[in-house]
Design a protein around this motif. Structure first.
Motif, PDB file in Angstrom:
ATOM      1  N   LEU A 152       0.720  -1.306   0.107  1.00  0.00           N
ATOM      2  CA  LEU A 152      -0.013   0.003   0.090  1.00  0.00           C
ATOM      3  C   LEU A 152       0.783   1.279  -0.136  1.00  0.00           C
ATOM      4  O   LEU A 152       0.585   2.305  -0.707  1.00  0.00           O
ATOM      5  CB  LEU A 152      -1.013  -0.003   1.178  1.00  0.00           C
ATOM      6  CG  LEU A 152      -1.904   1.113   1.230  1.00  0.00           C
ATOM      7  CD1 LEU A 152      -2.997   0.834   0.236  1.00  0.00           C
ATOM      8  CD2 LEU A 152      -2.897   0.859   2.482  1.00  0.00           C
ATOM      9  N   LEU A 153       1.929   1.475   0.802  1.00  0.00           N
ATOM     10  CA  LEU A 153       2.733   2.546   0.874  1.00  0.00           C
ATOM     11  C   LEU A 153       3.713   2.574  -0.184  1.00  0.00           C
ATOM     12  O   LEU A 153       4.003   3.685  -0.663  1.00  0.00           O
ATOM     13  CB  LEU A 153       3.464   2.620   2.163  1.00  0.00           C
ATOM     14  CG  LEU A 153       2.507   2.549   3.414  1.00  0.00           C
ATOM     15  CD1 LEU A 153       3.325   2.615   4.747  1.00  0.00           C
ATOM     16  CD2 LEU A 153       1.722   4.096   3.296  1.00  0.00           C
ATOM     17  N   GLY A 154       4.217   1.368  -0.574  1.00  0.00           N
ATOM     18  CA  GLY A 154       5.402   1.153  -1.501  1.00  0.00           C
ATOM     19  C   GLY A 154       4.823   1.555  -2.935  1.00  0.00           C
ATOM     20  O   GLY A 154       5.659   2.088  -3.577  1.00  0.00           O
ATOM     21  N   SER A 155       3.949   0.832  -3.232  1.00  0.00           N
ATOM     22  CA  SER A 155       3.484   0.988  -4.547  1.00  0.00           C
ATOM     23  C   SER A 155       1.906   1.418  -4.673  1.00  0.00           C
ATOM     24  O   SER A 155       1.327   1.446  -5.973  1.00  0.00           O
ATOM     25  CB  SER A 155       3.690  -0.203  -5.560  1.00  0.00           C
ATOM     26  OG  SER A 155       3.278  -1.589  -4.717  1.00  0.00           O
ATOM     27  N   GLY A 156       1.281   1.676  -3.565  1.00  0.00           N
ATOM     28  CA  GLY A 156      -0.020   2.226  -3.876  1.00  0.00           C
ATOM     29  C   GLY A 156      -1.130   1.263  -4.443  1.00  0.00           C
ATOM     30  O   GLY A 156      -2.039   1.910  -4.753  1.00  0.00           O
ATOM     31  N   SER A 157      -0.900   0.061  -4.005  1.00  0.00           N
ATOM     32  CA  SER A 157      -2.062  -0.908  -4.501  1.00  0.00           C
ATOM     33  C   SER A 157      -2.248  -1.835  -3.579  1.00  0.00           C
ATOM     34  O   SER A 157      -1.399  -2.197  -2.587  1.00  0.00           O
ATOM     35  CB  SER A 157      -1.371  -1.469  -5.892  1.00  0.00           C
ATOM     36  OG  SER A 157      -0.118  -2.187  -5.739  1.00  0.00           O
ATOM     37  N   ILE A 158      -3.461  -2.659  -3.574  1.00  0.00           N
ATOM     38  CA  ILE A 158      -3.546  -3.645  -2.793  1.00  0.00           C
ATOM     39  C   ILE A 158      -3.706  -4.950  -3.622  1.00  0.00           C
ATOM     40  O   ILE A 158      -4.657  -4.883  -4.484  1.00  0.00           O
ATOM     41  CB  ILE A 158      -5.088  -3.323  -2.025  1.00  0.00           C
ATOM     42  CG1 ILE A 158      -5.010  -2.337  -1.097  1.00  0.00           C
ATOM     43  CG2 ILE A 158      -5.346  -4.609  -1.287  1.00  0.00           C
ATOM     44  CD1 ILE A 158      -6.125  -1.715  -0.265  1.00  0.00           C
ATOM     45  N   ALA A 159      -2.987  -6.050  -3.452  1.00  0.00           N
ATOM     46  CA  ALA A 159      -2.870  -7.174  -4.025  1.00  0.00           C
ATOM     47  C   ALA A 159      -2.956  -7.030  -5.760  1.00  0.00           C
ATOM     48  O   ALA A 159      -3.730  -7.377  -6.407  1.00  0.00           O
ATOM     49  CB  ALA A 159      -4.171  -8.042  -3.589  1.00  0.00           C
ATOM     50  N   GLY A 160      -2.070  -5.756  -6.142  1.00  0.00           N
ATOM     51  CA  GLY A 160      -2.085  -5.622  -7.312  1.00  0.00           C
ATOM     52  C   GLY A 160      -2.922  -4.732  -8.022  1.00  0.00           C
ATOM     53  O   GLY A 160      -2.918  -4.196  -9.201  1.00  0.00           O
ATOM     54  N   PHE A 161      -4.141  -4.195  -7.541  1.00  0.00           N
ATOM     55  CA  PHE A 161      -4.970  -3.292  -7.799  1.00  0.00           C
ATOM     56  C   PHE A 161      -4.477  -1.943  -7.412  1.00  0.00           C
ATOM     57  O   PHE A 161      -4.523  -1.559  -6.235  1.00  0.00           O
ATOM     58  CB  PHE A 161      -6.489  -3.541  -7.311  1.00  0.00           C
ATOM     59  CG  PHE A 161      -6.904  -5.063  -7.804  1.00  0.00           C
ATOM     60  CD1 PHE A 161      -7.185  -5.176  -9.115  1.00  0.00           C
ATOM     61  CD2 PHE A 161      -6.988  -6.097  -7.082  1.00  0.00           C
ATOM     62  CE1 PHE A 161      -7.560  -6.384  -9.701  1.00  0.00           C
ATOM     63  CE2 PHE A 161      -7.373  -7.169  -7.499  1.00  0.00           C
ATOM     64  CZ  PHE A 161      -7.724  -7.381  -8.968  1.00  0.00           C
ATOM     65  N   GLY A 162      -4.223  -1.158  -8.386  1.00  0.00           N
ATOM     66  CA  GLY A 162      -3.782   0.163  -7.943  1.00  0.00           C
ATOM     67  C   GLY A 162      -4.892   1.052  -7.700  1.00  0.00           C
ATOM     68  O   GLY A 162      -5.936   1.045  -8.030  1.00  0.00           O
ATOM     69  N   LEU A 163      -4.641   1.860  -6.814  1.00  0.00           N
ATOM     70  CA  LEU A 163      -5.585   2.875  -6.211  1.00  0.00           C
ATOM     71  C   LEU A 163      -5.551   4.026  -6.833  1.00  0.00           C
ATOM     72  O   LEU A 163      -6.565   4.887  -7.184  1.00  0.00           O
ATOM     73  CB  LEU A 163      -5.432   2.994  -4.423  1.00  0.00           C
ATOM     74  CG  LEU A 163      -5.524   1.448  -3.815  1.00  0.00           C
ATOM     75  CD1 LEU A 163      -5.485   2.035  -2.392  1.00  0.00           C
ATOM     76  CD2 LEU A 163      -7.000   1.070  -3.921  1.00  0.00           C
ATOM     77  N   LEU A 164      -4.380   4.532  -6.906  1.00  0.00           N
ATOM     78  CA  LEU A 164      -4.168   5.939  -7.435  1.00  0.00           C
ATOM     79  C   LEU A 164      -3.075   5.756  -8.663  1.00  0.00           C
ATOM     80  O   LEU A 164      -2.276   5.056  -8.841  1.00  0.00           O
ATOM     81  CB  LEU A 164      -3.660   6.845  -6.502  1.00  0.00           C
ATOM     82  CG  LEU A 164      -4.318   7.278  -5.323  1.00  0.00           C
ATOM     83  CD1 LEU A 164      -3.234   7.933  -4.253  1.00  0.00           C
ATOM     84  CD2 LEU A 164      -5.200   8.154  -5.683  1.00  0.00           C
ATOM     85  N   LYS A 165      -3.389   6.812  -9.784  1.00  0.00           N
ATOM     86  CA  LYS A 165      -2.667   6.662 -10.991  1.00  0.00           C
ATOM     87  C   LYS A 165      -1.620   7.779 -10.586  1.00  0.00           C
ATOM     88  O   LYS A 165      -1.618   9.014 -10.770  1.00  0.00           O
ATOM     89  CB  LYS A 165      -3.309   7.372 -12.166  1.00  0.00           C
ATOM     90  CG  LYS A 165      -4.194   6.292 -12.810  1.00  0.00           C
ATOM     91  CD  LYS A 165      -3.705   5.333 -13.676  1.00  0.00           C
ATOM     92  CE  LYS A 165      -4.538   4.126 -14.109  1.00  0.00           C
ATOM     93  NZ  LYS A 165      -4.277   2.973 -13.446  1.00  0.00           N
ATOM     94  N   SER A 166      -0.567   7.232  -9.877  1.00  0.00           N
ATOM     95  CA  SER A 166       0.556   8.121  -9.522  1.00  0.00           C
ATOM     96  C   SER A 166       1.807   7.144  -9.242  1.00  0.00           C
ATOM     97  O   SER A 166       1.538   5.979  -9.034  1.00  0.00           O
ATOM     98  CB  SER A 166       0.390   9.027  -8.205  1.00  0.00           C
ATOM     99  OG  SER A 166       1.422   9.463  -7.815  1.00  0.00           O
ATOM    100  N   ASN A 167       3.054   7.689  -9.532  1.00  0.00           N
ATOM    101  CA  ASN A 167       3.986   6.835  -9.160  1.00  0.00           C
ATOM    102  C   ASN A 167       4.848   7.701  -8.115  1.00  0.00           C
ATOM    103  O   ASN A 167       6.067   7.023  -7.713  1.00  0.00           O
ATOM    104  CB  ASN A 167       4.976   6.431 -10.233  1.00  0.00           C
ATOM    105  CG  ASN A 167       5.163   7.881 -11.062  1.00  0.00           C
ATOM    106  OD1 ASN A 167       4.791   8.873 -10.577  1.00  0.00           O
ATOM    107  ND2 ASN A 167       5.732   7.765 -12.282  1.00  0.00           N
TER     108      ASN A 167
END
Lengths: 312, 197
Positions: B151-166
């Motif tokens: 969640l903190l490192g790549s902003g996703s949960i089990a591969g599903f991205g939450l935000l379009k940001s890097n």
């Protein structure tokens, strides 16, 4: 901090020194460098420093309130951490960068260990390394000095560590701070004024900064360019964060050795690691990593430089 | 029955392999970069743990004490090999991302520890429950770490991205992030009294 540590019977004179007073005086000694940084890079740098300090103090307050410990935000140590962290950031960094770094510095670098005096690593550098690992893009783009329109430029250190000669930057520029770099590291004159104040008042001893700077300079002279013994040692000393790190961060009381002998070892170690990272490492600058690595070595240095107990 | 529940629940709480016993750190730190990987690793380890406990417990009176460790490793390696072949056949993507860490379950110290400390001294049924509890405790531990890191490192949960940001906290999916998350969670579990001080 004189060498003549005498133990006497009472009566004793009480000196006004306290941790609080020393912390505020160290912060004060850093003010000239900050003013120079703001003058060189513009008002954005001022806000970055402000946000760093506010975030550090607020984090300290919140954590101490939540864990129901004594609130010590007025002792100046959190202010100093926020200040030093902001000094280590590029001047055009977005404002959330000093905030994130300061929160991490205080929370992970200091309070999880139990607060001031318990931390094994310098909190400001912990914050900086965290930012460096997390957002390298923002941490390694630097603007040109005195341009005010965010023209990015490579730092002189980046050129030096690649073995190139410096172009368009004289020793005087490096000395006055007319070069790209972090907010608080560029103006060497201002840093030296603060450092001289601390040295003369005896708040820091010369052992760590001098052994640190000399080692890095010597290493740069020998290995800084091909053939050997032709390196530009002066530029290596004046560029990067060496002066800021050597006088203000490596000398942190909590994380540096207690004895003078230990401090010399600490300084030489910092100098070696800095130079090795600069010339052969992946990063252009190694000051923060060098100080952190030697922080980790401090307990063992203290153990082997323990003075003989009187009578034993 | 009460005894069985106790053997089962201790692996999830007091003797949690990740936060209480602090065993099996190699997969915990290396595989917890995403929740999907962590769950896969947890389920694989639980499978091996339950069946190795079962067989070792059943054979505990036949295995000579002097060569018990090689015997355990042969039994564990059998189940790990089964597990590895099954993952490669049915979940090739998971097999790819777990890589060397599936064969390394053979030397996972949770499994060795439970074989030595529990299954070799207890009857079959408690051993199965012990393995199941330990396995679920390990899966929970590694999944919580992976959830936070992903969640903190790549902003996703089990591969599903939450935000379009890097612009996430990159350090969290690097090695220091694993150690930081792990350390803070151990502190939290001790603070809450889940594991002992």
């Amino acid at each position: 901090m004189k060498n003549s540590l005498l133990v006497n019977t009472s009566p004793h004179l009480h000196k006004k020194e306290s941790v609080k007073r020393i912390m505020w005086l160290v912060a004060l000694s850093l003010v000239p460098s900050g003013l120079a940084g703001v003058f060189i890079f513009g008002l954005h740098a001022f806000w970055a420093i402000g946000f760093g300090i506010i975030a550090a103090v607020a984090t300290e307050f919140i954590l101490q309130a939540v864990t129901k410990r004594k609130i010590t935000i007025l002792d100046g140590s959190a202010v100093l951490t926020g200040l030093l962290l902001a000094y280590n950031l590029p001047p055009d960094a977005p404002f959330w960068l000093p905030i994130a770094g300061a929160v991490f510095s205080i929370a992970i670098g200091k309070q999880v260990f139990g607060g001031l005096g318990q931390n094994i690593f310098n909190p400001a550098l912990v914050g900086r390394v965290f930012l460096m690992a997390s957002w390298p893009k923002y941490m390694t783009t630097f603007v040109k000095p005195m341009s005010y329109d965010a023209v990015t430029s490579a730092t002189p250190l980046a050129a030096l560590t690649e073995g190139k000669a410096l172009e368009n930057i004289s020793y005087l520029d490096l000395f006055l701070g007319n070069r790209p770099g972090c907010i608080g590291e560029v103006c060497i004159v201002a840093l030296l004024i603060g450092a001289a104040f601390l040295l003369i008042r005896g708040y820091i001893s010369w052992h760590i900064p001098f052994s640190y700077i000399l080692t890095t300079g010597l290493f740069a002279y020998i290995f800084g360019a091909k053939p050997l013994f032709t390196g530009d040692w002066l530029s290596n000393i004046l560029s990067g964060g060496l002066i800021l790190g050597a006088f203000f961060m490596a000398t942190d009381y909590v994380t540096s050795p207690l004895t003078y002998k230990g401090q010399l070892i600490f300084g030489i170690g910092c100098g070696l690691v800095t130079a090795v990272i600069r010339f052969w490492g992946g990063y252009p600058e190694g000051v923060s990593y060098a100080i952190l690595i030697m922080n980790a070595a401090t307990p063992i240095i203290d153990r082997y430089t323990r003075p003989r107990i009187y009578g034993s | 029955m009460k005894n069985l529940i106790k053997e089962f629940s201790k692996g999830i709480t007091v003797l949690n392999p990740t936060f209480g016993l602090i065993l099996g750190l190699c997969p915990t730190l290396a595989v917890s970069t995403s929740l999907f990987n962590a769950l896969g690793m947890g389920v694989a380890a639980t499978f091996v743990l339950v069946f190795s406990n079962l067989i070792i417990s059943a054979l505990r009176n036949f295995i000579p004490g002097r060569i018990r460790l090689p015997a355990y490793i042969v039994i564990i390696a059998t189940f790990v090999t089964m597990c590895e072949l099954a993952i490669k056949a049915y979940l090739p993507a998971l097999g790819q991302s777990l890589g060397i860490f599936i064969p390394l379950i053979v030397v996972n110290c949770i499994i060795m520890a439970r074989a030595e400390a529990f299954a070799s001294r207890n009857p079959v049924l408690p051993s199965i429950f012990d393995g199941l509890g330990m396995g679920i405790g390990f899966t929970l531990g590694i999944s919580i770490i992976a959830f936070i890191r992903e969640l903190l490192g790549s902003g996703s949960i089990a591969g599903f991205g939450l935000l379009k940001s890097n612009e996430f906290i990159l350090v969290m999916i690097l090695a220091p992030g694993a150690l930081l998350t792990m350390g803070l969670l151990i502190a939290l579990s001790r603070l809450l009294g889940i594991t002992k001080k």
